[in-house]
Design an enzyme around this catalytic site. Sequence first.
Site, PDB file in Angstrom:
ATOM      1  CB  ALA A 165      -4.487   6.090   4.593  1.00 36.73           C
ATOM      2  CD  GLU A 216      -7.034   0.856  -0.365  1.00 33.64           C
ATOM      3  OE1 GLU A 216      -6.567   1.765   0.353  1.00 33.64           O
ATOM      4  OE2 GLU A 216      -7.425  -0.235   0.092  1.00 33.64           O
ATOM      5  CD  GLU A 225      -2.223  -0.251   1.445  1.00 33.11           C
ATOM      6  OE1 GLU A 225      -1.612  -0.879   0.545  1.00 33.11           O
ATOM      7  OE2 GLU A 225      -3.076   0.602   1.186  1.00 33.11           O
ATOM      8  N   GLY A 244      -4.195   4.156  -0.055  1.00 34.30           N
ATOM      9  CA  GLY A 244      -5.515   4.786  -0.162  1.00 34.30           C
ATOM     10  C   GLY A 244      -5.673   5.634  -1.421  1.00 34.30           C
TER      11      GLY A 244
HETATM   12  N1  COA Z   1       1.041   9.582   5.046  1.00 34.23           N
HETATM   13  C1  COA Z   1       1.540  10.650   5.693  1.00 34.23           C
HETATM   14  N2  COA Z   1       2.520  11.418   5.194  1.00 34.23           N
HETATM   15  C2  COA Z   1       2.978  11.105   3.975  1.00 34.23           C
HETATM   16  C3  COA Z   1       2.509  10.014   3.240  1.00 34.23           C
HETATM   17  C4  COA Z   1       1.483   9.230   3.830  1.00 34.23           C
HETATM   18  N3  COA Z   1       0.955   8.180   3.199  1.00 34.23           N
HETATM   19  N4  COA Z   1       3.176   9.953   2.068  1.00 34.23           N
HETATM   20  C5  COA Z   1       4.054  10.975   2.080  1.00 34.23           C
HETATM   21  N5  COA Z   1       3.927  11.680   3.217  1.00 34.23           N
HETATM   22  C6  COA Z   1       4.683  12.870   3.624  1.00 34.23           C
HETATM   23  C7  COA Z   1       6.081  12.512   4.101  1.00 34.23           C
HETATM   24  O1  COA Z   1       6.071  12.100   5.444  1.00 34.23           O
HETATM   25  C8  COA Z   1       6.794  13.837   3.915  1.00 34.23           C
HETATM   26  O2  COA Z   1       6.425  14.697   4.962  1.00 34.23           O
HETATM   27  P1  COA Z   1       7.544  15.625   5.689  1.00 34.23           P
HETATM   28  O3  COA Z   1       8.097  16.480   4.567  1.00 34.23           O
HETATM   29  O4  COA Z   1       6.768  16.387   6.686  1.00 34.23           O
HETATM   30  O5  COA Z   1       8.559  14.676   6.224  1.00 34.23           O
HETATM   31  C9  COA Z   1       6.145  14.386   2.636  1.00 34.23           C
HETATM   32  O6  COA Z   1       4.896  13.724   2.508  1.00 34.23           O
HETATM   33  C10 COA Z   1       6.946  14.122   1.375  1.00 34.23           C
HETATM   34  O7  COA Z   1       7.208  12.731   1.292  1.00 34.23           O
HETATM   35  P2  COA Z   1       8.672  12.090   1.142  1.00 34.23           P
HETATM   36  O8  COA Z   1       8.629  10.691   1.658  1.00 34.23           O
HETATM   37  O9  COA Z   1       9.703  13.012   1.729  1.00 34.23           O
HETATM   38  O10 COA Z   1       8.819  12.109  -0.441  1.00 34.23           O
HETATM   39  P3  COA Z   1       9.733  11.148  -1.326  1.00 34.23           P
HETATM   40  O11 COA Z   1       9.731  11.726  -2.698  1.00 34.23           O
HETATM   41  O12 COA Z   1      11.038  10.890  -0.665  1.00 34.23           O
HETATM   42  O13 COA Z   1       8.953   9.726  -1.355  1.00 34.23           O
HETATM   43  C11 COA Z   1       6.988   8.314  -1.531  1.00 34.23           C
HETATM   44  C12 COA Z   1       7.689   9.620  -1.973  1.00 34.23           C
HETATM   45  C13 COA Z   1       5.583   8.341  -2.093  1.00 34.23           C
HETATM   46  C14 COA Z   1       7.763   7.121  -2.110  1.00 34.23           C
HETATM   47  C15 COA Z   1       6.987   8.239   0.008  1.00 34.23           C
HETATM   48  O14 COA Z   1       6.459   9.459   0.514  1.00 34.23           O
HETATM   49  C16 COA Z   1       6.154   7.114   0.574  1.00 34.23           C
HETATM   50  O15 COA Z   1       6.568   5.971   0.538  1.00 34.23           O
HETATM   51  N6  COA Z   1       4.962   7.425   1.135  1.00 34.23           N
HETATM   52  C17 COA Z   1       4.131   6.475   1.814  1.00 34.23           C
HETATM   53  C18 COA Z   1       3.424   5.596   0.813  1.00 34.23           C
HETATM   54  C19 COA Z   1       2.577   4.559   1.523  1.00 34.23           C
HETATM   55  O16 COA Z   1       3.093   3.668   2.178  1.00 34.23           O
HETATM   56  N7  COA Z   1       1.264   4.682   1.388  1.00 34.23           N
HETATM   57  C20 COA Z   1       0.335   3.753   1.930  1.00 34.23           C
HETATM   58  C21 COA Z   1      -0.187   4.204   3.217  1.00 34.23           C
HETATM   59  S1  COA Z   1      -1.286   3.014   3.931  1.00 34.23           S
END
Ligand code: COA
Length: 260
Positions: A66, A115, A135, A112
């Site tokens: 999400a 999910e 989460e 999400g």
């Molecule tokens: N919500 C909003 N933005 C998200 C996102 C999310 N769940 N997941 C990734 N993004 C965005 C990042 O903020 C980043 O945006 P920016 O370039 O404007 O800063 C972009 O997507 C790329 O992500 P980034 O974190 O730079 O890539 P990465 O390769 O370093 O890491 C992940 C990849 C998937 C490990 C990392 O993005 C992450 O942990 N995301 C969140 C996962 C999460 O907790 N999901 C559950 C949400 S309830």
Amino acid sequence: MSYNNILESIDDNILTITIDRPKKLNALNRETIQELHEAFKEAKNDEEVKVIIITGSGEKAFVAGADISEFADYSPKEGKKLAADGQEKLFNYVANFPKPVIAAINGFALGGGLELAMAAHFRIAAENAKMGLPEVSLGVIPGYGGTQRLSQLVGKGRAMEMIMTAGMIDANQALQYSLVNHVVEIDQLLEFAEKIAAKIMKNSTVAVAAAIKAINANFEDGVNGFETEINEFGRSFGTEDFKEGTSAFLGKRKANFPGK
Ligand code: COA
């Protein structure tokens, strides 16, 4: 219909819905959830659509969760509404969809995203897929059905561990856990999903819809799945597809189901 966050293409009765926010790793913001709802709703009434494949844009992510930026300042009441609305509009809607929904997981399926993949009727993962419900690392729990569907798919102990550690598993571990049905190379992912869709489409669409309903009944509180099965089984005898299926078998020819 045209959307800002999703792409649609239809080919040979298969609708492919691609979540298309690659710069945000296809994170589900409110608008995307609404658009997905509308796309599914339209597909329900579109006779040309027989199977839906859902996937993410690019090779890096199916959906990375999400959209965290949208709910970071929510109150408990807003948080509760976010989960309830999302479950109703998208996750339960997909799970109970009367046409088969296959998730083709290309890369990260987190929060999400996992999910959504779990709400689909079954999942195929690319070798680069990484799945998890992180989460609790954000101080919240899965809210789009994750605590329930992960336990149903992988068992209570594994779900407890995955959710409590907030860790990710790779495609092969997901296969071992029965979280996904198949693991394929990323460039084969959609083709593989389409092959399974083609197999499904040889069968009666009304019987397939009844089977989805009966299988889902096993996981609904207060519903007797065996009774649902008996009712759906009985109902099948009144369909044109049943007449065609049985007479084709007895006539030693291929069935040509009218889908009614
Ligand atoms: N919500 C909003 N933005 C998200 C996102 C999310 N769940 N997941 C990734 N993004 C965005 C990042 O903020 C980043 O945006 P920016 O370039 O404007 O800063 C972009 O997507 C790329 O992500 P980034 O974190 O730079 O890539 P990465 O390769 O370093 O890491 C992940 C990849 C998937 C490990 C990392 O993005 C992450 O942990 N995301 C969140 C996962 C999460 O907790 N999901 C559950 C949400 S309830």
